[in-house]
Design a protein around this motif. Structure first.
Motif, short mmCIF file in Angstrom:
data_model
loop_
_atom_site.label_atom_id
_atom_site.label_comp_id
_atom_site.label_asym_id
_atom_site.label_seq_id
_atom_site.Cartn_x
_atom_site.Cartn_y
_atom_site.Cartn_z
N THR A 1 -2.14 -8.42 5.96
CA THR A 1 -3.59 -8.57 5.80
C THR A 1 -4.25 -8.90 7.13
OG1 THR A 1 -3.29 -9.25 3.50
CG2 THR A 1 -5.41 -9.77 4.52
N SER B 1 -8.07 -10.19 1.15
CA SER B 1 -6.98 -9.51 0.46
C SER B 1 -7.50 -9.05 -0.90
CB SER B 1 -5.79 -10.44 0.29
OG SER B 1 -4.74 -9.70 -0.25
N ASP C 1 -4.12 -3.18 -1.92
CA ASP C 1 -2.98 -4.09 -1.99
C ASP C 1 -2.41 -3.93 -3.39
OD1 ASP C 1 -1.20 -6.21 -2.36
OD2 ASP C 1 -2.29 -7.49 -0.97
N GLU D 1 -1.18 -2.07 1.45
CA GLU D 1 -0.16 -3.13 1.52
C GLU D 1 0.80 -2.96 0.36
OE1 GLU D 1 -1.35 -7.18 2.52
OE2 GLU D 1 -3.38 -6.49 2.98
MG LIG Z 1 -1.66 -9.60 2.34
#
Ligand SMILES: [Mg+2]
Ligand SMILES: Nc1ncnc2c1ncn2[C@@H]1O[C@H](COP(=O)(O)OP(=O)(O)OP(=O)(O)O)[C@@H](O)[C@H]1O
Length: 150
Positions: A41, A59, A78, A104
């Motif tokens: 992040t 995030s 993410d 991510e």
């Molecule tokens: Mg992260």
């Protein structure tokens, strides 16, 4: 082809992310892997800044995808908490639009990722030191890495 770069400080990581941001084009996809606290992040935030995103990048863990406006539109995914699903979650519209995308925990949606992309693995080798392993998939990303490592 694999590239490796050691970051000796948070500032090294941020500088590297901004350098990458300056080389990105619409539809570029970057996948980030690394343990909790590796710096995925942190890297993403600096990259967003380099892309001219002025809003705060947090995030997106609970929303999976957040979209921002910068020099290019920017998608931050993410997928850590994404439950396994056979549903079409519309990834193609994200990846093949005008935006740059950073994912991510990308291996969790491996089958939905563009074949051509830049994979980055981040390893924590000390309090502030990180090893970045860059894996370009496709000619465009090989050229990008060569430029980036200069
Ligand atoms: Mg992260
Ligand atoms: N060289 C460095 N590069 C990146 N982060 C660093 C570095 N040195 C220290 N850090 C710190 O490591 C932490 C990385 O946390 P970050 O939230 O970015 O990790 P993450 O990989 O996204 O973890 P998660 O999987 O939990 O989301 C931050 O507190 C950051 O300040």
């Amino acid at each position: 082809m694999i590239f490796e770069k050691i970051m000796n400080s948070l500032e090294d990581t941020e500088r590297f992310a901004i350098k990458l941001a300056n080389l990105l084009m619409a539809q570029d996809t970057i996948t980030l892997e690394g343990d909790l606290g590796a710096g995925k992040t942190t890297f993403t935030k600096a990259l967003a800044k380099g892309l001219g995103v002025t809003r705060t990048v947090n995030s997106p863990t609970f929303t999976i995808v957040k979209q921002y406006e910068g020099r290019l539109p920017f998608n931050h995914l993410d997928v850590y908490r994404l439950a396994e699903s056979d549903e079409d979650l519309g990834w193609d519209e994200l990846f093949y639009g005008d935006a740059v995308s950073v994912v991510e925990w990308a291996h969790l949606i491996e089958q939905d990722l563009p074949k051509e992309r830049l994979g980055i693995e981040i390893y924590r080798i000390g309090e502030n030191e990180r090893r970045f392993v860059l894996m370009p998939y496709g000619k465009r990303y090989e050229a990008l890495c060569e430029e980036l490592m200069r």
